[in-house]
Design a protein around this motif. Sequence first.
Motif: not given
Length: 185
Positions: A84-86, A104-108
């Motif tokens: 995940q990118l934070v 915020g965070a999102t899965h690659i």
Amino acid sequence: MAASNPSVFLLSVNGQIESADFPSYDNLYCKYCYVYGQDWIPTTGLEEGITQITCKGSQASHKLIWNFPLDVTFKSTNPSGWPQLVVSVYGPDVFGNDVVRGYGATHIPITPGHWLMGRRPEYTDPKVVAQGEGREVTRVCSQGFVTVCFSIMMKDLKKLGYDSGPANPQSHAASSWSTEDQSNF
């Protein structure tokens, strides 16, 4: 000579933290890092970084433009703990001190191709957003919107028995982090 039976697969992540829309703030910068499972090992690239400070443009949208590059490659034996990118956004308060403006965070993305993602960040510990534990008791207020673009390449994932779906290099997916959506912030 390449091995015919690989023991790991590779995930290459290229892209950029493109821009943000924080209506009440200016002169912002981002810090970023990746959170991933114990079987994941970064092999090349930077695991964390910090962007330049940017000011709102004169265009009507008043976007904050970073266009900050992301480039990292991971290897793993299984997809559990997918990276995940934070992203953490900081800016000055009325006294000139740097303060948190959002997280915020999102899965690659798990499908190779080109992905455009935006989310509304806000948290106090950047790694908390990548964990499920304790999130049910948190309450946040959205202050802005960050856009991140990913280009994903994978090697040997299918050879290890994992199917990431059809690869379409022209696919684009846009999503928005929302404080109302339970799966998001």
